[in-house]
Design a protein around this motif. Structure first.
Motif, short mmCIF file in Angstrom:
data_model
loop_
_atom_site.label_atom_id
_atom_site.label_comp_id
_atom_site.label_asym_id
_atom_site.label_seq_id
_atom_site.Cartn_x
_atom_site.Cartn_y
_atom_site.Cartn_z
N TRP A 185 0.77 -1.25 -0.03
CA TRP A 185 0.09 -0.10 -0.16
C TRP A 185 0.89 1.17 -0.04
O TRP A 185 1.54 1.24 0.88
CB TRP A 185 -0.87 0.04 1.20
N PHE A 186 0.88 2.25 -1.02
CA PHE A 186 1.57 3.16 -1.07
C PHE A 186 0.96 4.50 -0.49
O PHE A 186 -0.36 4.71 -0.83
CB PHE A 186 2.05 3.47 -2.33
N SER A 187 1.60 5.28 0.41
CA SER A 187 0.78 6.38 0.73
C SER A 187 0.86 7.75 -0.12
O SER A 187 0.52 8.78 0.39
CB SER A 187 1.65 6.73 2.23
N GLY A 188 1.31 7.68 -1.25
CA GLY A 188 1.05 8.70 -2.18
C GLY A 188 2.49 9.40 -2.22
O GLY A 188 3.46 9.09 -1.53
N ASP A 189 2.41 10.66 -3.19
CA ASP A 189 3.54 11.30 -3.50
C ASP A 189 4.48 10.18 -4.27
O ASP A 189 5.47 9.99 -3.72
CB ASP A 189 4.17 12.13 -2.50
N LEU A 190 4.21 9.64 -5.17
CA LEU A 190 4.92 8.49 -6.06
C LEU A 190 6.03 9.27 -6.56
O LEU A 190 7.18 8.62 -6.75
CB LEU A 190 4.02 7.82 -7.07
N VAL A 191 5.72 10.63 -6.94
CA VAL A 191 6.78 11.05 -7.85
C VAL A 191 7.07 12.57 -7.24
O VAL A 191 6.44 12.99 -6.37
CB VAL A 191 6.30 11.58 -9.29
N ALA A 192 8.24 13.11 -7.87
CA ALA A 192 8.36 14.53 -7.67
C ALA A 192 9.88 14.64 -7.65
O ALA A 192 10.66 14.95 -8.49
CB ALA A 192 7.67 15.17 -6.47
N ARG A 193 10.52 14.73 -6.52
CA ARG A 193 11.98 15.28 -6.23
C ARG A 193 13.17 14.23 -6.08
O ARG A 193 14.27 14.70 -5.76
CB ARG A 193 11.82 16.29 -5.04
N GLY A 194 12.81 12.83 -6.43
CA GLY A 194 13.60 12.16 -6.48
C GLY A 194 14.45 11.88 -7.74
O GLY A 194 14.19 12.72 -8.52
N GLU A 195 15.20 10.98 -7.81
CA GLU A 195 16.12 10.93 -9.18
C GLU A 195 15.52 10.13 -10.34
O GLU A 195 15.88 10.11 -11.37
CB GLU A 195 17.23 10.01 -8.74
N ASN A 196 14.12 9.26 -10.12
CA ASN A 196 13.74 8.91 -11.37
C ASN A 196 12.21 8.81 -11.14
O ASN A 196 11.87 7.40 -10.81
CB ASN A 196 14.53 7.45 -11.41
N SER A 197 11.54 9.88 -11.22
CA SER A 197 9.96 9.80 -11.10
C SER A 197 9.52 8.71 -12.10
O SER A 197 8.66 8.05 -11.77
CB SER A 197 9.52 10.98 -11.30
N LEU A 198 9.86 8.70 -13.33
CA LEU A 198 9.31 8.21 -14.57
C LEU A 198 9.55 6.75 -14.19
O LEU A 198 8.60 5.81 -14.10
CB LEU A 198 9.91 8.34 -15.54
N GLY A 199 10.60 6.09 -13.66
CA GLY A 199 10.89 4.72 -13.24
C GLY A 199 10.04 4.22 -12.09
O GLY A 199 9.55 3.19 -12.39
#
Length: 283
Positions: free
Chosen positions: A38-52
């Motif tokens: 279960w993911f709590s959201g904010d899957l993307v944004a300021r890390g090194e590989n949002s697409l991956g």
């Protein structure tokens, strides 16, 4: 035929930290045949590989071994993708926008919920639940936003995304309607940190629990919570909490991975917390 689940893990804000996510799944010995994420959201944004990270999480969800709620950074990606908002330089999401399957990724993302029940006793949202909402009310209000975001008519989707940003109204009222109502629900479930005793939102504070807070405001979980009396609340969003156990019925899972701290997984069956350092930041 449904699977028999061995362990359920709630993973905190990934924020595009794909290497940390892969390391965490290895740490918990994730088995797609037996476990559920279960993911709590904010899957993307300021890390090194949002697409991956987004591709990988979408694959897990589509395979029936994971689910996610939407966070504020996920909603920002939707707004950028629809041309509603310009991307911030520190948000590393242009790789998603320019990906060959960008339309599929965005279409999938906008159809994810804002609230989930990992089991009958547990409720998951990105930022938490205001003090005077029950679990049933939270789910119903989340669905109001979900219906608009997932609508087949993009003029309806874009109309909401265009009005999504803003601090008003700061206090819930059952009589709210239209985009003001949807914005208020979205702010509670994806942006909330502090409220006053009536549930009024305060948006400027992002620091730790030891830092001075605006007068009259406290962390939302410091007030007597209607939902916490009936459910175990799990949330991310607040990196400064670093996976703090707030109470027997309230658990944070944001370890601040994107800020050089840790990515966390919270196992529901025994309330054990697992962590890995961000391997990209620590290099």
């Amino acid at each position: 035929m449904s699977r028999t689940i061995r362990y359920n893990y709630v993973i905190g804000d990934v924020q595009g930290c794909f290497e940390a996510l892969k390391a965490l799944l290895k740490e918990i010995q994730f088995d797609a045949d037996q476990d559920f994420i279960w993911f709590s959201g904010d899957l993307v944004a300021r890390g090194e590989n949002s697409l991956g990270a987004l591709r990988f999480i979408k694959k897990l969800v589509d395979s029936g071994v994971a689910a996610t709620v939407l966070g504020n950074h996920d909603l920002t990606l939707l707004a950028v993708a629809r041309g509603i908002k310009a991307p911030k330089e520190k948000d590393h999401i242009t790789d998603v926008i320019h990906a060959l399957e960008s339309d599929d990724l965005i279409d999938w993302l906008r159809k994810q919920p804002l609230c989930l029940f990992p089991n009958e006793q547990t409720i998951l949202t990105h930022a938490g639940i205001p003090l005077n909402w029950s679990a049933v009310q939270t789910a119903e209000r989340a669905k109001e936003v979900e219906r608009v975001l997932s609508h087949d008519d993009f003029t309806i989707v874009d109309a909401f995304l265009s009005e999504m940003y803003g601090k008003e109204p700061t206090l819930w009222d059952d009589r709210l309607d239209g985009n003001a109502r949807l914005r208020c629900i979205t702010n509670y479930l994806t942006r909330m940190r502090l409220t006053d005793q009536d549930g009024r939102l305060e948006f400027s504070f992002k620091e730790s629990l030891n830092d001075p807070m605006p007068k009259g405001f406290k962390p939302w979980f410091k007030f007597d919570s209607k939902t916490a009396k009936t459910h175990h609340i799990i949330f991310g969003h607040w990196a400064a909490l670093q996976g703090k156990t707030i109470s027997a019925n309230i658990q944070n899972v944001d370890g601040g991975c994107v800020w050089g701290q840790q990515l966390l997984a919270y196992r529901l069956e025994d309330k054990q917390l697992y962590s890995v350092d961000n391997p990209v930041i620590s290099r």
